[in-house]
Design an enzyme around this catalytic site. Structure first.
Site, mmCIF file in Angstrom:
data_model
loop_
_atom_site.group_PDB
_atom_site.id
_atom_site.type_symbol
_atom_site.label_atom_id
_atom_site.label_comp_id
_atom_site.label_asym_id
_atom_site.label_seq_id
_atom_site.Cartn_x
_atom_site.Cartn_y
_atom_site.Cartn_z
ATOM 1 N N CYS A 224 41.681 -18.666 35.128
ATOM 2 C CA CYS A 224 40.169 -18.293 34.620
ATOM 3 C C CYS A 224 39.344 -19.467 34.345
ATOM 4 O O CYS A 224 39.695 -20.472 34.479
ATOM 5 C CB CYS A 224 40.310 -16.979 33.904
ATOM 6 S SG CYS A 224 38.571 -16.294 33.714
ATOM 7 N N ASP B 170 40.789 -13.040 25.213
ATOM 8 C CA ASP B 170 39.906 -11.978 25.109
ATOM 9 C C ASP B 170 40.107 -11.146 24.074
ATOM 10 O O ASP B 170 39.317 -11.213 23.072
ATOM 11 C CB ASP B 170 39.376 -10.998 26.242
ATOM 12 C CG ASP B 170 38.791 -11.749 27.347
ATOM 13 O OD1 ASP B 170 39.246 -12.497 28.111
ATOM 14 O OD2 ASP B 170 37.514 -11.642 27.233
HETATM 15 C C1 RUB Z 1 37.042 -14.722 30.827
HETATM 16 C C2 RUB Z 1 38.091 -14.723 30.280
HETATM 17 C C3 RUB Z 1 38.562 -16.029 29.371
HETATM 18 C C4 RUB Z 1 38.724 -15.497 28.124
HETATM 19 C C5 RUB Z 1 38.632 -16.782 27.052
HETATM 20 O O1 RUB Z 1 36.830 -13.468 31.589
HETATM 21 O O2 RUB Z 1 39.013 -13.950 30.716
HETATM 22 O O3 RUB Z 1 39.833 -16.317 29.713
HETATM 23 O O4 RUB Z 1 37.313 -14.765 27.783
HETATM 24 O O5 RUB Z 1 37.430 -17.505 27.270
HETATM 25 P P1 RUB Z 1 35.166 -13.177 32.196
HETATM 26 P P2 RUB Z 1 36.763 -18.667 25.853
HETATM 27 O O6 RUB Z 1 34.889 -14.389 32.849
HETATM 28 O O7 RUB Z 1 35.300 -11.821 32.682
HETATM 29 O O8 RUB Z 1 34.252 -13.059 30.990
HETATM 30 O O9 RUB Z 1 38.052 -19.586 25.587
HETATM 31 O O10 RUB Z 1 35.739 -19.202 26.759
HETATM 32 O O11 RUB Z 1 36.854 -17.455 24.932
#
Ligand code: RUB
Length: 331
Positions: free
Chosen positions: A149, A218
Site C-alpha cells: 500500500c 490504520d
Molecule cells: C492506507 C493504508 C496505509 C495506512 C498507514 O489505506 O492502509 O498503510 O493508512 O498509512 P487507504 P500512514 O489508502 O485506504 O487510506 O503511514 O500514511 O498513516
C-alpha cells in the site's frame, strides 16, 4: 417584533446563516475528501480531521459555550462518519476536543480546540519523522525490502535509510483496487530508492528474495493485532513462512484504546465499482470489496513507534500509560 426590527435583523440573520454555512463547509468538505480518498492514509486523515476542527473553531462566530460544544460534537461526528477503520481519526478528533468539557467560557473552549487540533497535527508529523529515524536503524546496507500500500510512516523509514547512504532494494505491491502502490513507487523513487513495482499476487514469489517487510497501520488493537490495507495479512503470512522480519510502522495514535473494552474494529467495505466496470460481469454475480484486513499479533516481529520499537505484547501497557485516568471514561 415590529417591521422595523424585522428589517434590521433580517440581513443580520441572513449573514449569520451564510457564515454558519461557510463554517460548516470546512467540516463537510474535509469529511467528503476523506470519504472520497482525496485525503487518505491513516496519519493524513487524522491530521486533516484535527485541523478541520481547529479551523472550524477559529471561524466560529456564535459566542455561546453550549452552542459551541454541541456544534463541535456534531462536527466531530460528521468527520468520524467519513471512514470507519482507522482509529487515528478517532484519536485525532478526541485529542482536539478534549478541552471542551472543562472550559468555562466560549473563548476558552474555542482556544482549546484551536490549540489542541494544531498541536495534534504537529506532533503527528513529528512522530512520523521520529519513526523514520528509529526504524531506519533496522535496515542494513544490502537489504531487500518489501512494502504494501502507501504508508507515509513505512516510506519514511525506507527513505531515511537511503538518505543515510544505505544501499537497499524495495519491492512495492500494487495494492488493488486503488493502486496506492503507484503512489509508493513515485514517493520512493523521488527519495532516490531503487524500487520495483509488483502485482499483489507476486508477493509469495518475491518474498524469498526479501530480508524485511515494512508496512503502516490504520489501527493496532490492545492485543497487538494490526489492521491495515487489505492484503497485509497475506504479506505477513508469506513473510513468516519465508522467515522474513515483519515490521509495522505506527504512530501510537493508531493504537485503539476502545479495543481494550471489547470494541471490534469495523472493516470498511467500498463500492464494487472500484473492482469491476459496469457490465463487465454477469448480473447476479456478487463482488466483495473489503479494504482492510487483520494481521494477528503472532505474525508481527516489531511495532516501530515514536516511543521506540516494541513487541505486539507491549501495546496494552503503552495504551494504559498514555490514557492515565481518562481510561475510566472510555467504556
Ligand atoms: C492506507 C493504508 C496505509 C495506512 C498507514 O489505506 O492502509 O498503510 O493508512 O498509512 P487507504 P500512514 O489508502 O485506504 O487510506 O503511514 O500514511 O498513516
Amino acid at each position: 417584533m415590529g417591521p422595523l426590527s424585522q428589517l434590521s435583523t433580517e440581513p443580520l440573520l441572513y449573514c449569520r446563516a451564510q457564515i454558519t454555512s461557510l463554517v460548516n463547509d470546512i467540516i463537510f468538505s474535509t469529511a467528503s475528501d476523506i470519504r472520497d480518498m482525496k485525503v487518505r492514509g491513516a496519519g493524513r486523515i487524522a491530521r486533516a480531521g484535527a485541523l478541520a476542527l481547529a479551523a472550524y473553531a477559529e471561524a466560529y462566530t456564535v459566542r455561546d459555550l453550549e452552542q459551541f460544544r454541541s456544534d463541535i460534537r456534531k462536527a466531530s461526528d460528521t468527520l468520524l462518519d467519513s471512514r470507519p477503520t482507522a482509529v487515528s481519526l478517532w484519536n485525532g478528533v478526541h485529542a482536539t476536543v478534549r478541552g471542551l468539557k472543562d472550559a468555562e467560557s466560549f473563548e476558552a473552549a474555542r482556544e482549546a480546540v484551536i490549540t489542541d487540533g494544531r498541536r495534534f497535527a504537529e506532533e503527528s508529523e513529528k512522530a512520523v519523522q521520529r519513526i523514520a529515524r528509529i526504524g531506519s536503524k533496522r535496515i542494513k546496507s544490502g537489504d531487500t525490502l518489501m512494502t504494501h500500500c502507501n504508508s507515509s510512516a513505512a516510506i519514511g523509514v525506507i527513505a531515511e535509510a537511503v538518505r543515510q547512504g544505505k544501499d537497499v532494494k524495495v519491492y512495492a505491491t500494487e495494492s488493488r483496487p486503488w493502486r496506492q502502490g503507484i503512489l509508493t513507487v513515485n514517493d520512493l523513487s523521488k527519495a532516490g530508492v531503487d524500487v520495483t513495482l509488483i502485482i499483489d499476487s507476486a508477493v509469495r514469489t518475491v518474498m524469498s528474495r526479501v530480508d524485511r517487510v515494512f508496512v503502516g497501520a490504520d489501527t493496532i488493537t490492545s492485543s497487538g493485532s494490526l489492521i491495515n490495507k487489505i492484503g497485509t495479512s497475506q504479506v505477513a503470512m508469506a513473510a513468516r513462512e519465508c522467515r522474513v522480519e515483519f515490521n509495522v510502522c505506527s504512530e501510537t495514535y493508531k493504537f485503539s484504546p476502545k479495543t481494550m473494552f471489547g470494541d471490534t474494529v469495523t472493516i470498511e467495505e467500498r463500492n464494487i465499482d472500484e473492482v469491476v466496470r459496469p457490465g463487465e460481469i454477469p448480473e447476479g454475480v456478487k463482488v466483495f470489496n473489503p479494504v482492510f484486513d487483520t494481521t494477528p499479533a503472532r505474525y508481527i516481529d516489531n511495532i516501530i513507534t515514536e516511543l521506540g520499537i516494541m513487541s505486539p505484547g507491549a501495546v496494552y501497557g503503552v495504551m494504559v500509560r498514555q490514557l492515565g485516568d481518562s481510561i475510566f471514561n472510555l467504556e
